[in-house]
Motif scaffolding. Structure first.
Motif, mmCIF file in Angstrom:
data_model
loop_
_atom_site.group_PDB
_atom_site.id
_atom_site.type_symbol
_atom_site.label_atom_id
_atom_site.label_comp_id
_atom_site.label_asym_id
_atom_site.label_seq_id
_atom_site.Cartn_x
_atom_site.Cartn_y
_atom_site.Cartn_z
ATOM 1 N N ASP A 138 1.034 -1.153 0.003
ATOM 2 C CA ASP A 138 0.059 0.122 -0.001
ATOM 3 C C ASP A 138 0.957 1.265 0.031
ATOM 4 N N ILE A 139 0.846 1.862 -1.133
ATOM 5 C CA ILE A 139 1.750 3.231 -1.218
ATOM 6 C C ILE A 139 0.862 4.559 -1.445
ATOM 7 N N TYR A 140 1.478 5.371 -1.309
ATOM 8 C CA TYR A 140 0.916 6.993 -1.400
ATOM 9 C C TYR A 140 1.737 7.602 -2.684
ATOM 10 N N ALA A 141 1.014 7.911 -3.698
ATOM 11 C CA ALA A 141 1.896 8.733 -4.884
ATOM 12 C C ALA A 141 1.461 9.894 -5.000
ATOM 13 N N LEU A 142 1.078 10.748 -4.004
ATOM 14 C CA LEU A 142 0.517 12.263 -4.062
ATOM 15 C C LEU A 142 -1.000 12.160 -4.459
ATOM 16 N N PRO A 143 -1.667 13.211 -4.516
ATOM 17 C CA PRO A 143 -3.162 13.156 -4.885
ATOM 18 C C PRO A 143 -3.245 12.906 -6.286
ATOM 19 N N ALA A 144 -4.436 12.295 -6.578
ATOM 20 C CA ALA A 144 -4.577 12.081 -7.982
ATOM 21 C C ALA A 144 -4.742 13.062 -8.985
ATOM 22 N N GLY A 145 -5.213 14.304 -8.667
ATOM 23 C CA GLY A 145 -5.252 15.601 -9.494
ATOM 24 C C GLY A 145 -4.035 16.298 -9.428
ATOM 25 N N TRP A 146 -3.191 16.016 -8.977
ATOM 26 C CA TRP A 146 -1.832 16.842 -8.740
ATOM 27 C C TRP A 146 -1.084 16.505 -10.141
ATOM 28 N N GLY A 147 -0.179 17.304 -10.803
ATOM 29 C CA GLY A 147 0.689 17.334 -11.745
ATOM 30 C C GLY A 147 1.947 16.293 -11.305
ATOM 31 N N LEU A 148 2.244 16.441 -10.119
ATOM 32 C CA LEU A 148 3.619 15.620 -9.648
ATOM 33 C C LEU A 148 2.982 14.326 -9.733
ATOM 34 N N ARG A 149 1.702 13.957 -9.535
ATOM 35 C CA ARG A 149 1.135 12.574 -9.526
ATOM 36 C C ARG A 149 1.273 12.041 -11.072
ATOM 37 N N ALA A 150 0.700 13.062 -11.905
ATOM 38 C CA ALA A 150 0.609 12.545 -13.464
ATOM 39 C C ALA A 150 2.198 12.161 -13.842
ATOM 40 N N MET A 151 3.046 13.315 -13.561
ATOM 41 C CA MET A 151 4.499 12.938 -14.106
ATOM 42 C C MET A 151 5.155 11.875 -13.439
ATOM 43 N N THR A 152 4.800 11.604 -12.108
ATOM 44 C CA THR A 152 5.529 10.277 -11.634
ATOM 45 C C THR A 152 4.972 9.055 -12.520
ATOM 46 N N GLU A 153 3.252 8.934 -12.527
ATOM 47 C CA GLU A 153 2.647 8.003 -13.431
ATOM 48 C C GLU A 153 3.408 7.678 -14.553
ATOM 49 N N GLU A 154 3.544 8.920 -15.268
ATOM 50 C CA GLU A 154 3.978 8.920 -16.712
ATOM 51 C C GLU A 154 5.452 8.301 -16.941
ATOM 52 N N MET A 155 6.256 8.879 -15.751
ATOM 53 C CA MET A 155 7.836 8.347 -15.801
ATOM 54 C C MET A 155 7.933 6.908 -15.535
ATOM 55 N N TYR A 156 7.015 6.440 -14.584
ATOM 56 C CA TYR A 156 7.247 4.692 -14.110
ATOM 57 C C TYR A 156 6.499 4.168 -15.397
ATOM 58 N N GLY A 157 5.534 4.973 -15.975
ATOM 59 C CA GLY A 157 4.765 4.252 -16.946
ATOM 60 C C GLY A 157 5.501 3.790 -18.364
ATOM 61 N N ASN A 158 6.325 4.675 -18.492
ATOM 62 C CA ASN A 158 7.363 4.904 -19.565
ATOM 63 C C ASN A 158 8.200 3.648 -19.595
ATOM 64 N N ALA A 159 8.480 3.343 -18.223
ATOM 65 C CA ALA A 159 9.431 2.156 -17.974
ATOM 66 C C ALA A 159 8.732 0.938 -17.505
ATOM 67 N N GLY A 160 7.612 0.735 -17.741
ATOM 68 C CA GLY A 160 6.740 -0.332 -17.495
ATOM 69 C C GLY A 160 6.845 -0.778 -16.083
ATOM 70 N N LEU A 161 6.846 0.185 -15.074
ATOM 71 C CA LEU A 161 6.817 0.068 -13.638
ATOM 72 C C LEU A 161 5.449 0.368 -12.857
ATOM 73 N N TRP A 162 5.001 1.422 -13.697
ATOM 74 C CA TRP A 162 3.703 1.695 -12.759
ATOM 75 C C TRP A 162 2.610 0.777 -12.707
ATOM 76 N N GLU A 163 2.221 -0.366 -13.682
ATOM 77 C CA GLU A 163 1.268 -1.017 -13.665
ATOM 78 C C GLU A 163 1.441 -1.775 -12.184
ATOM 79 N N GLU A 164 2.524 -2.419 -11.909
ATOM 80 C CA GLU A 164 2.538 -3.035 -10.616
ATOM 81 C C GLU A 164 2.425 -2.090 -9.586
ATOM 82 N N LEU A 165 2.744 -1.017 -9.325
ATOM 83 C CA LEU A 165 2.876 0.090 -8.405
ATOM 84 C C LEU A 165 1.338 0.368 -8.224
ATOM 85 N N GLU A 166 0.674 0.455 -9.183
ATOM 86 C CA GLU A 166 -0.968 1.144 -9.331
ATOM 87 C C GLU A 166 -1.493 0.414 -8.491
ATOM 88 N N GLU A 167 -1.517 -1.123 -8.302
ATOM 89 C CA GLU A 167 -2.430 -1.923 -7.833
ATOM 90 C C GLU A 167 -2.435 -1.634 -6.136
#
Length: 338
Positions: A138-167
């Motif tokens: 269980d992790i906290y990646a900042l609020p869903a509406g924040w730009g910092l959250r979107a940036m983090t999602e895309e950064m790890y998504g591009n590397a194929g890492l976000w899908e496992e984290l997102e769960e």
């Protein structure tokens, strides 16, 4: 919902600078209450109210950078602070700004005020040691509406890492972060410092209530940050800003970074933006008394670091005048129309 010291629609200019005691209202979208952008804007607002009879600097809680950009396009704000990552998404019509949700109306560049440096931490008594331990937790990646959250999602998504984290991502506002960690609802989280040394107020609350420590970013996570063009990347020797010892071990601390400019409507008179920058230049120490995150604006160069989309967005005439008079104008920039 837009919250703050003025109601929705309170963005019209109260008058022109000068005679009759008229004021210029700058209604500034500044992310969520408790964020570093909001804290900076409040510190500026406080000092401007003391130093100027002609500017009314109004800090608005817009709920996040995308909302600020939309509220400006809808005529509900005439200024905002937005991270360059989200600003680029809007300009490129990607992420939350894909058609038909794109916007076409932007303010003009003013000046930079903030650099945020993000990194991973975990509860002190957690067995999470590195970012490889994060999937399934269980992790906290900042609020869903924040730009910092979107940036983090895309950064790890591009590397194929976000899908496992997102769960394991648990969503809540930053005001709930200390309680969530204290109660064990999350074990690890993304946090940031301003200019590597100052915590936002919500992280200061964590510092006072919960024992936490940095965790090591493993090679895949480091590579994701290094290869991501939407943010800066830096390796530091230690994490700053915390009262408790949060270093977590003798390993490099890897951060990804976002920078923030203020932008102003071309309808705001040049004299008003120029005066605002003069106040920041001459009174930054008073602003730091209210919020230590405020930059040392005695150096004119420190106004310019976040002006990164100048091909698409011109410099406000008032800011252009200030830069020219202080010998920091860049000839590659475009001066905006009044």
């Amino acid at each position: 919902m837009l919250k703050g010291s003025a109601g929705i629609g309170a963005v019209a200019l109260a008058g022109c600078l000068g005679g009759g005691g008229d004021q210029v209202d700058m209604t500034v979208g500044s992310s969520s209450s408790g964020s570093s952008t909001y804290g900076n804007s409040q510190a500026i607002q406080r000092v401007v109210s003391q130093e100027s009879d002609s500017i009314n600097f109004i800090t608005q809680d817009a709920g996040g950078d995308p909302q600020s950009i939309r509220l400006y396009a809808d005529g509900e704000l005439n200024s905002y602070s937005a991270g360059n990552y989200i600003l680029n998404q809007a300009l490129q019509e990607t992420g939350p700004f894909e058609a038909p949700d794109n916007v076409s109306d932007y303010p003009q560049h003013g000046f930079g005020h903030l650099s945020l440096n993000l990194y991973w931490m975990a509860l002190e008594d957690s067995d999470i040691e590195t970012t490889d331990d994060l999937p399934g937790r269980d992790i906290y990646a900042l609020p869903a509406g924040w730009g910092l959250r979107a940036m983090t999602e895309e950064m790890y998504g591009n590397a194929g890492l976000w899908e496992e984290l997102e769960e394991g991502v648990v969503n809540f506002e930053t005001t709930e972060a200390a309680s969530a960690l204290e109660e064990g609802r999350v074990e690890a989280f993304v946090v940031y410092t301003s200019n590597f040394t100052q915590l936002p107020s919500w992280a200061t609350e964590i510092d006072s209530r919960v024992d936490v420590r940095a965790i090591e970013m493993t090679d895949d996570f480091v590579t994701a940050a290094e290869d991501f063009g939407g943010a800066g990347y830096q390796e530091v020797d230690e994490i700053g800003g915390w009262e408790q010892d949060v270093q977590g071990g003798d390993f490099p601390k890897h951060t990804w970074t976002e920078t923030y400019p203020y932008l102003f409507s071309p309808d705001i008179p040049a004299d008003a933006v120029y005066e605002l920058m003069e106040i920041c230049h001459n009174n930054y120490q008073s602003m730091q008394d209210a919020n230590p995150t405020i930059l040392d604006w005695s150096d004119p160069e420190n106004f310019t670091f976040a002006l990164t989309h100048t091909d698409e967005i011109p410099i406000h005439p008032g800011a252009a005048d200030w830069y020219e008079e202080n010998d920091v104008w860049d000839d590659s920039w475009t001066r905006g129309d009044e």
